[in-house]
Design a protein around this motif. Structure first.
Motif, short mmCIF file in Angstrom:
data_model
loop_
_atom_site.label_atom_id
_atom_site.label_comp_id
_atom_site.label_asym_id
_atom_site.label_seq_id
_atom_site.Cartn_x
_atom_site.Cartn_y
_atom_site.Cartn_z
N GLY A 150 6.29 -8.92 3.95
CA GLY A 150 6.35 -9.88 4.35
C GLY A 150 7.43 -10.34 3.74
N PHE A 151 8.22 -9.88 3.09
CA PHE A 151 9.59 -10.28 1.92
C PHE A 151 10.87 -9.20 3.31
N ASP A 152 10.60 -9.12 3.63
CA ASP A 152 11.61 -8.05 4.53
C ASP A 152 11.39 -7.58 5.80
N GLY A 153 9.81 -7.74 5.95
CA GLY A 153 9.28 -7.18 7.67
C GLY A 153 8.97 -5.52 7.49
N ARG A 154 9.35 -4.87 6.96
CA ARG A 154 9.65 -3.86 6.95
C ARG A 154 8.32 -2.84 6.64
N TYR A 155 7.76 -2.12 7.43
CA TYR A 155 6.38 -1.18 7.25
C TYR A 155 6.81 -0.77 5.73
N GLY A 156 5.28 -0.90 5.03
CA GLY A 156 4.65 0.07 3.93
C GLY A 156 4.15 0.97 4.54
N GLY A 157 3.15 0.79 3.24
CA GLY A 157 2.61 2.57 2.76
C GLY A 157 3.81 3.69 2.24
N LEU A 158 3.83 4.97 2.27
CA LEU A 158 4.02 5.84 1.60
C LEU A 158 5.42 6.01 2.19
N TRP A 159 6.14 7.00 1.16
CA TRP A 159 7.58 6.84 1.38
C TRP A 159 7.34 8.37 2.53
N LEU A 160 6.52 9.38 1.75
CA LEU A 160 5.82 10.25 2.20
C LEU A 160 5.76 10.42 4.10
N ARG A 161 5.36 9.28 4.67
CA ARG A 161 5.32 9.12 5.67
C ARG A 161 5.78 8.29 6.59
N GLN A 162 6.89 7.86 5.75
CA GLN A 162 8.09 7.82 6.64
C GLN A 162 8.89 8.98 6.42
N GLY A 163 9.48 9.87 5.83
CA GLY A 163 9.83 10.74 6.36
C GLY A 163 10.71 11.17 4.70
N ARG A 164 10.31 10.46 3.78
CA ARG A 164 11.43 10.32 2.76
C ARG A 164 11.11 10.23 1.37
N ALA A 165 9.91 12.22 1.26
CA ALA A 165 9.09 12.70 0.55
C ALA A 165 10.16 12.77 -0.50
N PRO A 166 9.11 12.18 -1.98
CA PRO A 166 10.33 11.69 -3.23
C PRO A 166 9.87 12.64 -3.79
N GLN A 167 9.58 14.39 -3.10
CA GLN A 167 9.54 16.05 -3.93
C GLN A 167 11.41 16.42 -3.28
N LYS A 168 11.55 15.35 -1.89
CA LYS A 168 13.17 15.90 -2.05
C LYS A 168 13.86 15.48 -2.97
N LEU A 169 13.45 14.38 -3.36
CA LEU A 169 14.12 13.76 -4.34
C LEU A 169 14.31 13.57 -5.43
N VAL A 170 13.52 14.15 -6.61
CA VAL A 170 13.33 14.45 -7.78
C VAL A 170 12.26 15.76 -8.04
N GLY A 171 12.48 16.22 -6.91
CA GLY A 171 11.20 17.43 -7.66
C GLY A 171 10.10 17.67 -7.53
#
Length: 115
Positions: free
Chosen positions: A58-79
């Protein structure tokens, strides 16, 4: 995530010791600093299953959920990233030979020894 990614690409170093800090996408309240919104979408560890219409923040209208499901795996950023929950064997970290290289000397005191 964008700020950390940019920082590292400019030569910055990041030592991330968490495991699930980049698990859910959140939104910041536009007028009240310190208030965040979290929408748990269709996957991930959660206490309840949200209805499909509740996946959008509701704050910004973006899709929530897991970063991984949005193509932004944290493993790529911080290992490291969160993949499941449960308990088995827990233990301490052990230093390997790479931890003694001058480039990473800032991590531990010079007097540290191997375990």
């Amino acid at each position: 995530m964008d700020a950390y990614n940019e920082y590292e690409h400019r030569g910055g170093r990041l030592m991330y010791l968490g495991g699930d800090g980049f698990y859910w996408r959140i939104a910041y309240h536009p007028d009240c600093p310190g208030i965040i919104e979290l929408r748990r979408a269709e996957t991930g560890v959660r206490a309840w299953a949200a209805e499909p219409g509740e996946y959008y923040q509701g704050f910004d209208g973006r899709y929530g959920g897991l970063w991984l499901r949005q193509g932004r795996a944290p493993q790529k950023l911080v290992g490291v990233g969160f993949s499941c929950q449960g308990f088995d064997l827990s233990s301490h970290y052990r230093r390997n030979s790479d931890s003694f290289k001058p480039k990473v000397a800032f991590i531990s005191p010079a007097s540290a020894t191997t375990n």
